[in-house]
Design an enzyme around this catalytic site. Sequence first.
Site, PDB file in Angstrom:
ATOM      1  N   ALA A 132       0.861  -1.191   0.000  1.00 59.75           N
ATOM      2  CA  ALA A 132       0.000   0.000   0.000  1.00 59.75           C
ATOM      3  C   ALA A 132       0.888   1.228   0.000  1.00 59.75           C
ATOM      4  CB  ALA A 132      -0.917   0.005   1.222  1.00 59.75           C
ATOM      5  N   SER A 133       0.433   2.270  -0.704  1.00 56.13           N
ATOM      6  CA  SER A 133       1.217   3.501  -0.776  1.00 56.13           C
ATOM      7  C   SER A 133       0.274   4.691  -0.729  1.00 56.13           C
ATOM      8  CB  SER A 133       2.034   3.533  -2.075  1.00 56.13           C
ATOM      9  OG  SER A 133       2.734   4.752  -2.192  1.00 56.13           O
ATOM     10  N   ALA A 134       0.411   5.507   0.330  1.00 57.98           N
ATOM     11  CA  ALA A 134      -0.421   6.699   0.499  1.00 57.98           C
ATOM     12  C   ALA A 134       0.486   7.917   0.589  1.00 57.98           C
ATOM     13  CB  ALA A 134      -1.293   6.570   1.745  1.00 57.98           C
ATOM     14  N   SER A 135      -0.105   9.065   0.789  1.00 51.98           N
ATOM     15  CA  SER A 135       0.669  10.304   0.765  1.00 51.98           C
ATOM     16  C   SER A 135       1.562  10.464   1.989  1.00 51.98           C
ATOM     17  CB  SER A 135      -0.270  11.504   0.660  1.00 51.98           C
ATOM     18  OG  SER A 135      -1.233  11.465   1.688  1.00 51.98           O
ATOM     19  N   ALA A 137       2.634   7.688   4.038  1.00 53.21           N
ATOM     20  CA  ALA A 137       3.505   6.537   4.291  1.00 53.21           C
ATOM     21  C   ALA A 137       3.218   5.432   3.285  1.00 53.21           C
ATOM     22  CB  ALA A 137       3.287   6.021   5.718  1.00 53.21           C
ATOM     23  N   GLN A 138       4.092   4.428   3.286  1.00 50.62           N
ATOM     24  CA  GLN A 138       3.859   3.221   2.500  1.00 50.62           C
ATOM     25  C   GLN A 138       4.172   2.003   3.357  1.00 50.62           C
ATOM     26  OE1 GLN A 138       6.557   4.516  -0.644  1.00 50.62           O
ATOM     27  NE2 GLN A 138       7.926   2.787  -0.190  1.00 50.62           N
ATOM     28  N   LYS A 153       5.483  -0.036   8.240  1.00 50.01           N
ATOM     29  CA  LYS A 153       4.940   1.217   7.715  1.00 50.01           C
ATOM     30  C   LYS A 153       6.036   2.274   7.792  1.00 50.01           C
ATOM     31  CE  LYS A 153       0.947   4.288   8.422  1.00 50.01           C
ATOM     32  NZ  LYS A 153      -0.287   4.493   9.233  1.00 50.01           N
ATOM     33  N   ASP A 288     -12.294   4.836  11.022  1.00 47.98           N
ATOM     34  CA  ASP A 288     -12.281   4.635   9.573  1.00 47.98           C
ATOM     35  C   ASP A 288     -12.450   3.147   9.256  1.00 47.98           C
ATOM     36  OD1 ASP A 288     -12.107   5.337   6.925  1.00 47.98           O
ATOM     37  OD2 ASP A 288      -9.920   5.288   6.859  1.00 47.98           O
TER      38      ASP A 288
END
Length: 555
Positions: A132-135, A137-138, A153, A288
Amino acid sequence: MVLPRPDKGIKSLMRYRQIATVLIKYGFGELVYRMNLVSPLKPGAKKTKAVAQSTPVRVRLALEELGPTFVKLGQVLSTRPFLIPMNYIIELSKLQDQVEPMPWSLAVDILSGELGKPVEDCFSEIDPVPIASASLAQVHNATLMDGTPVVVKIQREGIKKVIDSDMRILYDIADLLYKNIPESRHYDPKGIVEELSYTTFKELNFLNEARNMEIFAENFKNEPVVKVPKIYWDYTTLKVLTMERIKGIKISRLEELKKAGFNTQLICKNGSRLILKMIFEDGFFHADPHPGNLFVCEGGVIAPVDYGMMGVLSDSQMDELADLVVTAMSRDAGAIVRILQNSGIVPDDVNTRALEQDINELIVKYYHMDLSRIEMKTALDEFITLVQRYKIRLQADFMLLGKALSTYEEVGRMLYPQFNFFAEIIPYVRKLTARKYKPGRFYKDILKILNELRWLLVESPREWRQIASKLRKGEMAFQLQHKGLETLIKELDSSSNRLSVSLLVAGLIVGSSMIMTVDKGYMIFDVPLLGLIGYLVAGVLSIYLVVSILRSGRL
């Protein structure tokens, strides 16, 4: 051209221009100009085909293009039903936070720097391709030296500096909104940015997420149907989080669950136990719980992941929730209004009689309805509509609570179409109301009353003596604050500036005309150069004045 700001660096100025460009691109040019974020002569961007879409969609697309800080801003706004309409809330809930992963070599440098030793001394293997890759962290699969499978993470390089810079800019924009667009003050832009700053920087500290997981694990230690990943503290820092790897199937992959032989009805029941206990018993809940954050493990055990965003209900909020439920079940709309007023979230000028009537209509609508026919999302939407109508400032945690309940109801009915969420809620609501009448709670309430009484008898006279002393010494000062004059002052300031420019133009024209009658000095085609320059400057200033008046929309 972005207006010069001497206290900002070149990078900040470029970021201002980028923000203005994106806003204009998605059709929000008027907002940009009213904030004085760009020069009226050079807008620096053109509208695109995106402006053909609805305003909420354009807002979402603009926030996504502007990056992580603005995505978080959208998420904060989506929990503010008293500020923005429902169609905006629905659209902002779709905000995507997925970006290309950072280079593996950079991720290795961050890991070794944070853990204080080479990566190969910490993990026997680690997959360079993130799962997974978000703004912010990945996430990578890895294996510890003893063979334990984990996920790691890793915070993005320099993301804190980017967000810190964006926060400063957002504070400036909030200030510009407050000063230049009076109607924005109802939305409290400065307050929203302050909350965004608090929540975002808390998420950047991975130790907070690790502590959230430990609290969650403690709350569910006696619940065999819920699994919380273990934290490996030796490999966890501010920017690196190492936790147990969950072996399971995402709860949204219904066909995979059925092929693996899982009982979806049992999964649905276990999931409802998770969501209802963490809200109505613990007051500490996963804010969430979308399907991508819930895994199903062997035996139908539910394993939530991603604990960066948690909702917390204080004892007083839990009591308010219990009181609201009890009064709703007894069909006492007046009592509900009083509870809302006592909590300080209802405006002083609200029409309480109309509010009570609308609440009563909502209660009557659902009171005799079969529980299996009630949809949490529909009921929540109707309640939010009422909140918006009366500008009730509902706390963010209550909005997160409602969002969590409605999200899981959708997941539950996907797993088991006959799922009756309201029937599952009733026992927890009864426990919630009963907690106020436990002997231990009575003892705490009595102590609280005694402390308040002590303050009234001991501290209050002392404070009154201090006030009287200041009055005698003439040290008491009163501050008067005018309201509603800001717009008038701004208009007068703008008018005086235009008048000054107009007088300057008139002076240049008169002076240049006089120079034209003199045959001295530098000449071009037998015309005095100084006179020509005066006419040119007067012409440019005149055009600027006309353009600024036309852009303001007021002739």
